[in-house]
Design a protein around this motif. Structure first.
Motif, PDB file in Angstrom:
ATOM      1  N   ASN B 160       0.940  -1.286  -0.026  1.00 23.60           N
ATOM      2  CA  ASN B 160      -0.303   0.063   0.027  1.00 23.60           C
ATOM      3  C   ASN B 160       0.860   1.201   0.161  1.00 23.60           C
ATOM      4  N   LEU B 161       2.009   1.143  -0.006  1.00 23.92           N
ATOM      5  CA  LEU B 161       2.927   2.406   0.101  1.00 23.92           C
ATOM      6  C   LEU B 161       4.102   2.374  -1.337  1.00 23.92           C
ATOM      7  N   THR B 162       3.768   1.357  -2.107  1.00 21.88           N
ATOM      8  CA  THR B 162       4.501   1.529  -3.289  1.00 21.88           C
ATOM      9  C   THR B 162       4.616   2.706  -3.957  1.00 21.88           C
ATOM     10  N   ASP B 163       3.405   3.173  -4.257  1.00 25.11           N
ATOM     11  CA  ASP B 163       3.353   4.484  -4.981  1.00 25.11           C
ATOM     12  C   ASP B 163       4.001   5.760  -4.335  1.00 25.11           C
ATOM     13  N   ALA B 164       3.791   5.787  -2.855  1.00 24.35           N
ATOM     14  CA  ALA B 164       3.857   6.681  -2.152  1.00 24.35           C
ATOM     15  C   ALA B 164       5.368   6.774  -1.836  1.00 24.35           C
ATOM     16  N   VAL B 165       6.072   5.618  -2.010  1.00 25.32           N
ATOM     17  CA  VAL B 165       7.536   5.744  -1.454  1.00 25.32           C
ATOM     18  C   VAL B 165       8.154   5.892  -3.040  1.00 25.32           C
ATOM     19  N   GLY B 166       7.664   5.345  -4.008  1.00 22.79           N
ATOM     20  CA  GLY B 166       8.203   5.523  -5.361  1.00 22.79           C
ATOM     21  C   GLY B 166       9.502   4.393  -5.514  1.00 22.79           C
ATOM     22  N   ASP B 167      10.385   5.149  -6.102  1.00 27.38           N
ATOM     23  CA  ASP B 167      11.787   4.352  -6.253  1.00 27.38           C
ATOM     24  C   ASP B 167      12.647   4.797  -5.209  1.00 27.38           C
ATOM     25  N   ARG B 168      12.312   5.502  -4.082  1.00 26.44           N
ATOM     26  CA  ARG B 168      13.215   5.715  -3.048  1.00 26.44           C
ATOM     27  C   ARG B 168      13.398   4.843  -2.193  1.00 26.44           C
ATOM     28  N   ASP B 169      14.440   4.745  -1.290  1.00 26.63           N
ATOM     29  CA  ASP B 169      14.713   3.680  -0.305  1.00 26.63           C
ATOM     30  C   ASP B 169      13.635   3.917   0.847  1.00 26.63           C
ATOM     31  N   ALA B 170      13.052   2.709   1.178  1.00 28.99           N
ATOM     32  CA  ALA B 170      11.922   2.837   2.284  1.00 28.99           C
ATOM     33  C   ALA B 170      12.373   3.217   3.584  1.00 28.99           C
ATOM     34  N   GLU B 171      13.657   2.796   4.111  1.00 28.11           N
ATOM     35  CA  GLU B 171      14.082   2.981   5.164  1.00 28.11           C
ATOM     36  C   GLU B 171      14.170   4.611   5.409  1.00 28.11           C
ATOM     37  N   GLU B 172      14.955   5.286   4.129  1.00 31.72           N
ATOM     38  CA  GLU B 172      15.327   6.536   4.106  1.00 31.72           C
ATOM     39  C   GLU B 172      13.760   7.356   4.201  1.00 31.72           C
ATOM     40  N   VAL B 173      12.943   7.021   3.684  1.00 32.21           N
ATOM     41  CA  VAL B 173      11.553   7.631   3.764  1.00 32.21           C
ATOM     42  C   VAL B 173      11.010   7.442   5.208  1.00 32.21           C
ATOM     43  N   PHE B 174      10.958   6.399   5.928  1.00 32.42           N
ATOM     44  CA  PHE B 174      10.610   6.271   7.095  1.00 32.42           C
ATOM     45  C   PHE B 174      11.584   7.036   8.001  1.00 32.42           C
ATOM     46  N   ARG B 175      12.842   7.372   7.925  1.00 33.19           N
ATOM     47  CA  ARG B 175      13.447   8.154   8.607  1.00 33.19           C
ATOM     48  C   ARG B 175      12.951   9.540   8.472  1.00 33.19           C
ATOM     49  N   GLU B 176      12.673  10.174   7.274  1.00 36.93           N
ATOM     50  CA  GLU B 176      11.855  11.421   7.334  1.00 36.93           C
ATOM     51  C   GLU B 176      10.577  11.677   8.053  1.00 36.93           C
ATOM     52  N   VAL B 177       9.868  10.509   7.968  1.00 35.11           N
ATOM     53  CA  VAL B 177       8.428  10.587   8.970  1.00 35.11           C
ATOM     54  C   VAL B 177       8.903  10.692  10.201  1.00 35.11           C
ATOM     55  N   GLY B 178       9.873   9.833  10.692  1.00 32.34           N
ATOM     56  CA  GLY B 178      10.201   9.882  12.054  1.00 32.34           C
ATOM     57  C   GLY B 178      10.665  11.376  12.580  1.00 32.34           C
ATOM     58  N   ARG B 179      11.476  12.043  11.420  1.00 37.68           N
ATOM     59  CA  ARG B 179      12.025  13.155  11.752  1.00 37.68           C
ATOM     60  C   ARG B 179      10.871  14.357  11.899  1.00 37.68           C
ATOM     61  N   LEU B 180       9.732  13.997  11.260  1.00 37.85           N
ATOM     62  CA  LEU B 180       8.545  14.755  10.920  1.00 37.85           C
ATOM     63  C   LEU B 180       7.935  14.942  12.177  1.00 37.85           C
ATOM     64  N   LEU B 181       7.823  13.713  12.829  1.00 38.72           N
ATOM     65  CA  LEU B 181       6.910  13.583  14.005  1.00 38.72           C
ATOM     66  C   LEU B 181       7.528  13.724  15.239  1.00 38.72           C
ATOM     67  N   PHE B 182       8.727  13.339  15.245  1.00 38.73           N
ATOM     68  CA  PHE B 182       9.497  13.310  16.595  1.00 38.73           C
ATOM     69  C   PHE B 182      10.667  14.461  16.866  1.00 38.73           C
ATOM     70  N   THR B 183      10.412  15.495  16.035  1.00 36.89           N
ATOM     71  CA  THR B 183      11.319  16.582  16.336  1.00 36.89           C
ATOM     72  C   THR B 183      10.718  17.858  16.301  1.00 36.89           C
ATOM     73  N   PRO B 184       9.971  18.164  17.465  1.00 35.88           N
ATOM     74  CA  PRO B 184       9.187  19.619  17.331  1.00 35.88           C
ATOM     75  C   PRO B 184      10.184  20.528  17.969  1.00 35.88           C
ATOM     76  N   GLY B 185      11.462  20.189  18.606  1.00 35.62           N
ATOM     77  CA  GLY B 185      12.176  21.253  19.097  1.00 35.62           C
ATOM     78  C   GLY B 185      13.110  20.362  19.937  1.00 35.62           C
ATOM     79  N   ARG B 186      12.448  19.567  20.924  1.00 40.81           N
ATOM     80  CA  ARG B 186      13.120  18.604  21.863  1.00 40.81           C
ATOM     81  C   ARG B 186      13.750  17.493  21.113  1.00 40.81           C
ATOM     82  N   ASP B 187      14.006  16.519  21.640  1.00 40.89           N
ATOM     83  CA  ASP B 187      14.836  15.583  21.251  1.00 40.89           C
ATOM     84  C   ASP B 187      16.292  15.333  22.032  1.00 40.89           C
TER      85      ASP B 187
END
Lengths: 187, 187
Positions: B160-187
């Motif tokens: 269900n994520l093949t078109d959303a991820v495209g030809d990029r590396d899935a791990e790298e996309v997930f890293r960005e997702v994690g950065r988006l949600l878990f870095t509001p300033g703290r960390d």
DNA sequence: CGCGGGATCTAGTCGTTGACAAGTTCGCGG
DNA sequence: CCGCGAACTTGTCAACGACTAGATCCCGCG
């Protein structure tokens, strides 16, 4: 109406479908047997095949119905946050549908009815993301929200969240989780 | 070494297990047949049963091995963020194990080996949360992180994520997702 | 009224599978 | 060299999915 008619069952298709959902919910999709469903409905062992062609056809019908219900559920929720809650609620209120929907190896992914329903659900999902996503990355936000809701729902159904949630309402816990991640000041 | 021996296979258990993982990865757990696995290994139809007792027993062994490998993978990652990435990586590198692990209706949840391995994995998961969670709600943060990683991994495997991820590396996309949600300033 | 056709269901069959039982071969320690 | 347990084989049975042919019912049309 749902049960005994002489020869013609009345609505065998729905009866088998309902019985199948019951089995899937309690014992999983692997335990599904067309002959068993036929017995439950009080018809001959080959009767279900007339409506669903195959065991795979039955599961395809379950998935298609699931996506249709899913699209309706999502459409009823106003914004992204409530749409996430609706996602989790759908999983808990329609566990059998949900379970089959996200196991594509169980059914025919090229079925027209299924595809139509799934496209509708996907459109609702995208529309939900559009209501939020003020920051520059709508696609990434969408993946994040979807992953969060889907992960929560899946873990819930597989029983991996029972001790974490405790006796509280799962939806309320998810609401808090969403608040935690999606409210750093913006929104 | 892995193949032909006269009477004793040498390591039939491993051979069957490996073949099973292959089938599960390509066709799903439903397509698993003990007799087919026996044929692939070149042994009689009842040979696998001697090692796994049951079809359920085989799947239990798969799940147990999966949790053991999973615990190792998690243990190798330093902090919560990398542990999330490791979660996703495990799902992509061991899709068969992952698929079975989170379908408890497929195996025996009271198996001692399985329980031990699962407890180990759970402990690693909790330890990961402990490295972060500076805000007041560690339990909620844990559920959030787990849901995010698990949802991403599950959606990825179900296609269900093949078109959303495209030809990029899935791990790298997930890293960005994690950065988006878990870095509001703290960390 | 009745009759024909299609939809719905039945009855029978075949190949495959999981599970079990009993027998056979192998390897290893005494 | 012997016996004993582990590993594997052979044989069998009930259940299931899939298929086919036929029976029964409903409904509209003449």
């Amino acid at each position: 109406m749902t049960s005994d008619r002489a020869y013609h069952h009345g609505d065998l298709r729905r009866a088998v479908l309902t019985a199948a959902l019951d089995v899937i919910r309690t014992e999983g999709p692997a335990a599904l047997s067309l002959r068993d469903l036929a017995r439950r409905a009080g018809v001959s062992h080959a009767a279900p095949a007339h409506h669903f062609k195959d065991r795979t056809g039955l599961l395809t019908a379950v998935a298609a119905e699931g996506y249709a219900l899913f699209a309706d559920t999502l459409a009823a929720a106003p914004d992204l946050r409530e749409r996430g809650v609706a996602y989790v609620r759908f999983a808990t209120t329609h566990p059998a549908h949900f379970q089959v929907m996200f196991q594509p190896d169980l059914y025919r992914t090229d079925d027209p009815d299924l595809l139509a329903a799934k496209d509708r659900a996907t459109a609702e999902l995208r529309a939900g993301v559009a209501t939020l996503a003020p920051t520059g990355a709508p696609r990434l936000t969408g993946i994040a929200a979807w992953s969060l809701a889907h992960g929560f729902a899946t873990l819930l159904l597989s029983g991996n969240l029972t001790d974490a949630v405790g006796d509280r309402d799962a939806e309320e816990v998810f609401r808090e989780v969403g608040r935690l991640l999606f409210t750093p000041g913006r929104d």
